[in-house]
Design a protein around this motif. Structure first.
Motif, PDB file in Angstrom:
ATOM      1  N   TRP A  82     -34.803  -7.261   5.881  1.00 16.40           N
ATOM      2  CA  TRP A  82     -33.530  -6.811   5.309  1.00 16.40           C
ATOM      3  C   TRP A  82     -32.913  -5.708   6.168  1.00 16.40           C
ATOM      4  N   LYS A  83     -31.600  -5.564   6.046  1.00 21.45           N
ATOM      5  CA  LYS A  83     -30.835  -4.509   6.704  1.00 21.45           C
ATOM      6  C   LYS A  83     -29.790  -3.992   5.728  1.00 21.45           C
ATOM      7  N   ALA A  84     -29.379  -2.730   5.899  1.00 23.42           N
ATOM      8  CA  ALA A  84     -28.355  -2.144   5.034  1.00 23.42           C
ATOM      9  C   ALA A  84     -27.538  -1.140   5.834  1.00 23.42           C
ATOM     10  N   ARG A  85     -26.254  -1.058   5.507  1.00 25.92           N
ATOM     11  CA  ARG A  85     -25.348  -0.097   6.128  1.00 25.92           C
ATOM     12  C   ARG A  85     -24.524   0.566   5.034  1.00 25.92           C
ATOM     13  N   THR A  86     -24.458   1.882   5.078  1.00 26.08           N
ATOM     14  CA  THR A  86     -23.627   2.638   4.154  1.00 26.08           C
ATOM     15  C   THR A  86     -22.596   3.407   4.967  1.00 26.08           C
ATOM     16  N   THR A  87     -21.325   3.243   4.612  1.00 26.32           N
ATOM     17  CA  THR A  87     -20.239   3.879   5.350  1.00 26.32           C
ATOM     18  C   THR A  87     -19.341   4.624   4.380  1.00 26.32           C
ATOM     19  N   LEU A  88     -19.043   5.880   4.696  1.00 25.47           N
ATOM     20  CA  LEU A  88     -18.120   6.696   3.910  1.00 25.47           C
ATOM     21  C   LEU A  88     -17.114   7.321   4.867  1.00 25.47           C
ATOM     22  N   GLY A  89     -15.834   7.100   4.613  1.00 28.33           N
ATOM     23  CA  GLY A  89     -14.799   7.639   5.486  1.00 28.33           C
ATOM     24  C   GLY A  89     -13.680   8.278   4.700  1.00 28.33           C
ATOM     25  N   LEU A  90     -13.103   9.340   5.260  1.00 25.04           N
ATOM     26  CA  LEU A  90     -11.963  10.030   4.645  1.00 25.04           C
ATOM     27  C   LEU A  90     -10.981  10.383   5.755  1.00 25.04           C
ATOM     28  N   ILE A  91      -9.768   9.862   5.663  1.00 20.87           N
ATOM     29  CA  ILE A  91      -8.737  10.084   6.668  1.00 20.87           C
ATOM     30  C   ILE A  91      -7.476  10.588   5.967  1.00 20.87           C
ATOM     31  N   ARG A  92      -6.971  11.725   6.424  1.00 19.54           N
ATOM     32  CA  ARG A  92      -5.669  12.231   5.950  1.00 19.54           C
ATOM     33  C   ARG A  92      -4.625  11.891   7.000  1.00 19.54           C
ATOM     34  N   ALA A  93      -3.637  11.089   6.615  1.00 22.53           N
ATOM     35  CA  ALA A  93      -2.590  10.661   7.537  1.00 22.53           C
ATOM     36  C   ALA A  93      -1.256  11.186   7.060  1.00 22.53           C
ATOM     37  N   GLY A  94      -0.418  11.616   8.008  1.00 17.61           N
ATOM     38  CA  GLY A  94       0.882  12.151   7.653  1.00 17.61           C
ATOM     39  C   GLY A  94       1.942  11.748   8.648  1.00 17.61           C
ATOM     40  N   ALA A  95       3.188  11.682   8.172  1.00 15.13           N
ATOM     41  CA  ALA A  95       4.344  11.416   9.026  1.00 15.13           C
ATOM     42  C   ALA A  95       5.494  12.277   8.536  1.00 15.13           C
ATOM     43  N   ASN A  96       6.231  12.894   9.468  1.00 14.65           N
ATOM     44  CA  ASN A  96       7.318  13.800   9.127  1.00 14.65           C
ATOM     45  C   ASN A  96       8.519  13.506  10.019  1.00 14.65           C
ATOM     46  N   VAL A  97       9.693  13.457   9.405  1.00 13.49           N
ATOM     47  CA  VAL A  97      10.951  13.291  10.130  1.00 13.49           C
ATOM     48  C   VAL A  97      11.930  14.325   9.592  1.00 13.49           C
ATOM     49  N   ASP A  98      12.573  15.065  10.488  1.00 14.69           N
ATOM     50  CA  ASP A  98      13.536  16.091  10.094  1.00 14.69           C
ATOM     51  C   ASP A  98      14.765  15.947  10.987  1.00 14.69           C
ATOM     52  N   LEU A  99      15.911  15.584  10.372  1.00 16.86           N
ATOM     53  CA  LEU A  99      17.151  15.381  11.123  1.00 16.86           C
ATOM     54  C   LEU A  99      18.198  16.376  10.664  1.00 16.86           C
ATOM     55  N   LEU A 100      18.705  17.156  11.602  1.00 17.09           N
ATOM     56  CA  LEU A 100      19.819  18.065  11.366  1.00 17.09           C
ATOM     57  C   LEU A 100      19.518  19.148  10.348  1.00 17.09           C
ATOM     58  N   GLY A 101      18.319  19.221   9.861  1.00 13.21           N
ATOM     59  CA  GLY A 101      17.997  20.194   8.840  1.00 13.21           C
ATOM     60  C   GLY A 101      18.460  19.800   7.465  1.00 13.21           C
ATOM     61  N   ASP A 102      19.246  18.708   7.332  1.00 11.58           N
ATOM     62  CA  ASP A 102      19.757  18.267   6.035  1.00 11.58           C
ATOM     63  C   ASP A 102      18.996  17.079   5.476  1.00 11.58           C
ATOM     64  N   PHE A 103      18.343  16.331   6.356  1.00 10.90           N
ATOM     65  CA  PHE A 103      17.547  15.184   5.913  1.00 10.90           C
ATOM     66  C   PHE A 103      16.105  15.380   6.375  1.00 10.90           C
ATOM     67  N   ARG A 104      15.188  15.253   5.451  1.00  6.15           N
ATOM     68  CA  ARG A 104      13.774  15.410   5.787  1.00  6.15           C
ATOM     69  C   ARG A 104      12.959  14.396   4.995  1.00  6.15           C
ATOM     70  N   PHE A 105      11.996  13.775   5.681  1.00  3.99           N
ATOM     71  CA  PHE A 105      11.116  12.795   5.049  1.00  3.99           C
ATOM     72  C   PHE A 105       9.673  13.142   5.392  1.00  3.99           C
ATOM     73  N   ASP A 106       8.846  13.337   4.379  1.00  2.00           N
ATOM     74  CA  ASP A 106       7.430  13.666   4.559  1.00  2.00           C
ATOM     75  C   ASP A 106       6.603  12.701   3.716  1.00  2.00           C
ATOM     76  N   VAL A 107       5.580  12.119   4.319  1.00  4.84           N
ATOM     77  CA  VAL A 107       4.679  11.246   3.582  1.00  4.84           C
ATOM     78  C   VAL A 107       3.245  11.587   3.971  1.00  4.84           C
ATOM     79  N   THR A 108       2.352  11.588   3.001  1.00  6.25           N
ATOM     80  CA  THR A 108       0.947  11.931   3.230  1.00  6.25           C
ATOM     81  C   THR A 108       0.065  10.944   2.475  1.00  6.25           C
ATOM     82  N   ASN A 109      -0.962  10.447   3.145  1.00  6.59           N
ATOM     83  CA  ASN A 109      -1.961   9.572   2.527  1.00  6.59           C
ATOM     84  C   ASN A 109      -3.343  10.173   2.726  1.00  6.59           C
TER      85      ASN A 109
END
Length: 682
Positions: free
Chosen positions: A482-509
């Motif tokens: 027999w064989k066994a594999r245990t995997t645990l992962g944690l990733i924080r991903a983000g994206a940011n867009v800022d245009l002209l200071g009046d429009f901003r979009f932020d997303v985080t996972n």
């Protein structure tokens, strides 16, 4: 919710699962024989040392290729590599007298081909007495006083540009008729040499020859480093494909060493995928790949089963992971096992490099036109090894310092960096663990600080950033059968867009992965099963200017702007199992089924049957086929109330493929596949 239209009904799925379990149960209770046991040496035959070579103290190594017959005898001997041709006949004669226990597959003796090495080392006393004459100022008494392990010349051969060790290169001093090979660290050494100035030739199979003049002085050890350029390679030499694992019809595997030899990809593990069959590049600078016509987002990218949100810096310039921490990559354009799911396109899997015995510290610093990076790897103890890699671009530094202030009415300052830290721990003979911490950050700023005449309102800034940081822990366990594999992962991903200071979009996972995989049996029947859990909390924030369209009730932000916030969490557990049936030595059938559950903003479940078949028609040619259903849930951002449609459900793909692979001759292999793909419930 189960789809209304599908190739297989729910009843057929349950019948298929029940039949598979009933078939496995009696076989699982029995201990299956080992699929393949290698030959073991029973009788050793020592080579006869050539008298003349013994008298002058000549050393050498000969690597043989042996064909071991079903009775354990050696039926054929071939000399693969030799540092001194005078030892070849003695080594070959001794190799023919070796006796082994035969190799066995499923308990049946088979003929195999193995490698065997002989080292010729003269007796220390005979070497000193035999070589005392003719050594210039070393007279007989002086030689006898010399230390037994004295080295007149030692050195190291490394690859120019990368600093990597050149292994198994020939080091030749033709005038003295002395020759040796570099070791795994690229190092070599010669014993006592006659004093004088000699030409040393370095010649490697994968590197260009280098000649360097070396001064040898009496009683002194000379140390030199040699740098050699890699030869040119054509693509087919670098695309050696490892035999696919059961249930993997179309896997294409490349080791890290093969990737380094492919021209035009800068030794980059993920960039090489863009050149493989069935892959196209996405438009613009997205850095994504299109596999067999699927949408770019339909291909899954993993490191040891943990999803990586960003693959390339700046749309394909370099990948976000240093190749030197990887063992290799596996690319599946389709036909992969039920162990993987949640995507209807291809699969790109990176394997981490395993710890090596007797490892030594090594590293390098690299600089190219895009970035500067470093790599360092070595043992912390006998059972723990550490690897560190990091890169940082300097395009922004050059722009800020090379251009005089005010030269351009705008400033563009792209910048990227990434890092990886890997720790390998050999816990016991049957258990080892790997921990990896990694991250990447890309930023691009476009700032207009001198607006054109008549457009004073054009003072603006556009800022873009994508990043992820996280890690994974991988535990490997094995026992008898027999064989066994245990995997645990944690990733924080983000994206940011800022245009002209009046429009901003932020997303985080915050993407969390947990996998538990098992394999039982090593004979004609194997059972593989596991749990695959993926949790994806999502948070988005959008700042809209006052004139923007009303997307819903919001709260006041600065200057009358609207700020919209949204949170959601996707919970996606899955169970899978398949069975490997080796009905005959040349026929393999792997049926499997996967159950995916979708919980969170939307809910549903999917039963996904798949089957893979491989038939080795003869030693050179293999027929293969695969068919099955895949499903893909909508992204969590597509089902939140304000930004998407909460009623969206998973869509489905039915894929079938038929292919043939074979070897035309030693340097040419052929793999032809035809496939059909049908999508529904889009």
């Amino acid at each position: 919710m189960t789809p209304k239209h599908r190739p297989w009904g729910t009843r057929a799925i349950f019948v298929f699962t029940a039949l598979q379990v009933l078939t496995i149960a009696p076989l699982w209770a029995q201990k299956a024989p080992l699929a393949l046991s290698p030959p073991k040496l029973l009788t050793y035959a020592a080579p006869v040392y050539p008298p003349e070579s013994q008298r002058v103290g000549r050393r050498g190594t000969v690597v043989l290729e042996l064909d071991v017959a079903i009775d354990g005898s050696v039926s054929k001997v071939t000399v693969l590599k030799s540092t001194a041709v005078e030892f070849n006949a003695a080594a070959a004669a001794a190799g023919r007298r070796l006796r082994f226990s035969p190799a066995r597959r499923d308990g049946v003796a088979i003929t195999v081909r193995i490698r065997f090495q002989y080292r010729f080392e003269p007796d220390a006393g005979l070497e000193r007495r035999g070589r005392a004459r003719g050594l210039g100022s070393y007279n007989r008494r002086g030689w006898e006083r010399a230390p037994s392990g004295f080295e007149s010349l030692r050195g190291r051969v490394i690859e120019r540009g990368t600093g990597r060790a050149v292994v198994a290169a020939t080091v030749l001093i033709a005038s003295l008729k002395r020759e040796t090979l570099t070791d795994i660290e690229g190092r070599f050494a010669f014993g006592l040499l006659k004093s004088g100035t000699w030409k040393v030739l370095i010649n490697g199979a994968e590197h260009r020859p280098v000649t360097k003049t070396v001064q040898i002085r009496e009683g002194k050890t000379t140390t030199r480093s040699f740098r050699t350029n890699r030869r040119s390679y054509v693509m087919y030499k670098a695309t050696a494909v490892a035999p696919p694992q059961p249930g993997e019809m179309a896997r294409r595997s490349l080791t890290a060493g093969e990737i380094q030899r492919i021209p035009g990809v800068y030794g980059d593990a993920f960039k090489v995928v863009q050149n493989l069959p069935g892959v196209a590049r996405a438009p613009a600078i997205s850095g994504q790949i299109i596999v067999r016509g699927s949408a770019p987002g339909d291909t899954q990218i993993n490191i040891e089963g943990v999803r990586v949100p960003i693959l390339y810096h700046f749309g394909g310039l370099y990948s976000v992971v240093n190749t030197d921490i990887l063992e290799g990559i596996d690319f599946f354009p389709g036909g992969y096992s039920v162990r993987y799911g949640r995507k209807t396109g291809g699969l790109l899997q990176a394997r981490l490099k395993l710890a090596k015995d007797n490892a030594k510290w090594r590293g390098y610093v690299e600089t190219n036109v895009f970035h500067t990076g470093l790599f360092l790897s070595g043992p912390l103890s006998e059972d723990i090894q550490l690897s560190i890699a990091a890169r940082r671009s300097y395009i922004d530094v050059i722009l800020n310092n090379a251009l005089p202030e005010g030269t351009l009415p705008f400033t563009v300052a792209p910048r990227y960096w990434d890092y990886q830290l890997k720790l390998d721990w050999r816990i016991s003979a049957k258990m080892d663990a790997t921990a990896l911490v990694l991250g990447s950050d890309d930023s691009l700023a476009a700032i207009i600080d001198r607006p054109p005449p008549g457009f004073g309102q054009a003072n603006a800034a556009a800022l873009f950033n994508t990043n992820f940081h996280g890690g994974l822990i991988l535990l490997r366990m094995r026992g008898e059968g027999w064989k066994a594999r245990t995997t645990l992962g944690l990733i924080r991903a983000g994206a940011n867009v800022d245009l002209l200071g009046d429009f901003r979009f932020d997303v985080t996972n915050w993407q969390t992965t947990f996998r538990q995989d098992f394999q039982f049996g090593e004979g004609p029947v194997q059972l593989r099963t596991g749990l695959d859990m993926f949790v994806d909390p999502f948070r988005a924030s959008i700042l809209l200017p006052p004139q923007a369209a009303d997307l819903g009730e919001g709260t006041e932000a600065q200057a009358g702007s609207r700020l919209l916030n949204q949170r959601a969490t996707a919970v996606q557990p899955a169970l899978w199992f398949d069975t490997v049936f080796r009905l005959r030595p040349d026929l393999e059938v792997v049926p499997g089924v996967r159950l995916d559950l979708f919980r969170g903003q939307n809910s549903g479940q999917t039963w996904l049957p798949r089957i893979n078949v491989r038939w080795r028609v003869n030693p050179s040619w293999t027929l293969k086929a695969a068919s099955g259903v895949l499903s893909q849930p909508p992204a969590v951002s597509d089902v939140v109330d304000r930004f998407g449609n909460p009623k969206l459900q998973p869509f489905y793909s039915w894929e079938s493929a038929l292919g043939v692979e074979g070897k035309v001759w030693d340097r040419l292999t052929v793999d032809i596949q035809v496939f059909h793909k049908q999508l529904w419930d889009m």
